[in-house]
Design an enzyme around this catalytic site. Sequence first.
Site, PDB file in Angstrom:
ATOM      1  N   CYS A 137       0.805  -1.232   0.000  1.00  0.00           N
ATOM      2  CA  CYS A 137       0.000   0.000   0.000  1.00  0.00           C
ATOM      3  C   CYS A 137       0.831   1.271   0.000  1.00  0.00           C
ATOM      4  CB  CYS A 137      -0.945   0.001   1.192  1.00  0.00           C
ATOM      5  SG  CYS A 137      -2.117  -1.375   1.169  1.00  0.00           S
ATOM      6  N   CYS A 457       0.516   2.534   6.680  1.00  0.00           N
ATOM      7  CA  CYS A 457       0.917   1.149   6.922  1.00  0.00           C
ATOM      8  C   CYS A 457       0.905   0.405   5.590  1.00  0.00           C
ATOM      9  CB  CYS A 457      -0.050   0.480   7.899  1.00  0.00           C
ATOM     10  SG  CYS A 457      -1.770   0.464   7.314  1.00  0.00           S
TER      11      CYS A 457
END
Length: 473
Positions: A137, A457
């Site tokens: 991500c 994250c």
Amino acid sequence: MASMLLNSVRNCPVSPTWAAQFATRSLSTTAQLHVQAQTKSKKTLARPGVKNVVLVEGVRTPFLLSGTTYNDLMPHDLARASLQGLLNKTGIPRDAVDYIIYGTVIQEVKTSNVAREAALGAGFSDKIPAHTVTMACISSNQAMTSAVGLIAAGQCDAVVAGGVEFMSDVPIRHSRKMRKTMLSLNKAKTVGQRLSLIGSIRLAHLSPELPAVAEFSTAETMGHSADRLAAAFGVSRLEQDEFALRSHTLAKKAQEGGLLQDVISFKVPGRDIVSQDNGIRPSSMEQLAKLKPAFVKPHGTVTAANSSFLTDGASAVLIMSEEKALAMGYKPKAYLRDFVYVSQDPKDQLLLGPTYGTPKVLERAGLTMNDIDVFEFHEAFAGQIMANLKAMDSDWFAQTYMGKKSKVGTPPLDKFNLWGGSLSLGHPFGATGCRLVTTVAHRLQKEGGQYGLVAACAAGGQGHAMVIEAYPQ
């Protein structure tokens, strides 16, 4: 570890009704933040002998729910649209860019180097190198910081970085045994060999391998991990639903207020022009409470509504040396300053990247939480955000797991994700990082702040944080 966290961090002081309060007032604080920022006198983070790297412009296609309007496209189509949007918005000559870098997660095998294919499709010179990176991500974060490195090293003056994700058509593989048979068939030289191989196929061989958002090292889905993390930090279902409602409410206000300036219109071939995100759906606490747990059943707290949804979209930013940008007549939006990457246990701390990255990047920049005017954190799950906020507000966690003397502190919510986030705007895995950075630059301009902080994250227990400084207006 989970039980230790549960006993030691459960009582971190985050009110269960905070989200409902800030959902209605956060955008109204813009004028107040502007006045506060104007009265502050902060040093610049420019360093002698270090080249200033600036964000000139950032754009993105509308982020759409997978399986909707972009359904018949390919990833490079979206990436190309973001590149063309950046060209249109900046007017930069196509041959003035030195390098192009894109991030993506689930790669289309036909266009594995999607950066190169999109660049050629957008009309960039075939003399411009392009490569694709992947870091879950934070893939486009990696694309941007790679661009910063190229410029800081003197290799380039102008780099386009971006990201793309296309979840409407992900690669679905045959089973391993079926793949072996098919490869052997391709090598078979006689009819007998071919018939023998065909005869060896069993019904079970035809079962496909579907991709899953799961950790290879632990075999656990990210949603399941988010549910465990929320439980470990004592994050309630109510808190998660309230944060999700806040995200959608603020995103809707930002969309209607014309604040999402990075979104470009895109004419989808054979369909209508798309000009806004379609996943922003403010609801009510009553409606959210009706949803069942999505991962840990029947007693989990993570649902479809308090999780980010599968999204199609692409983003692009133009990053330059300050000297080059000014020479070409551009007014940069922001300086890209210190950044860090962090990594931790992918089993019990999979989604705690912001907790580890924030104090580290602040220390590098010589700043504190009080110096930051704008916070933009990636919202993978509402429970993940709430767990990070509680971890950041815990001396025990800082001392036990991070080797710090004290906690870094929680971002003030009147500075936090005020234009919505991944829960509402959408989360194309490879493209979110550029959205975060561009949003910080725009919010700093709008609110009159000087420093912004991006944190995210990522799968694998990794994370990223970056400090962004407003360009003098």
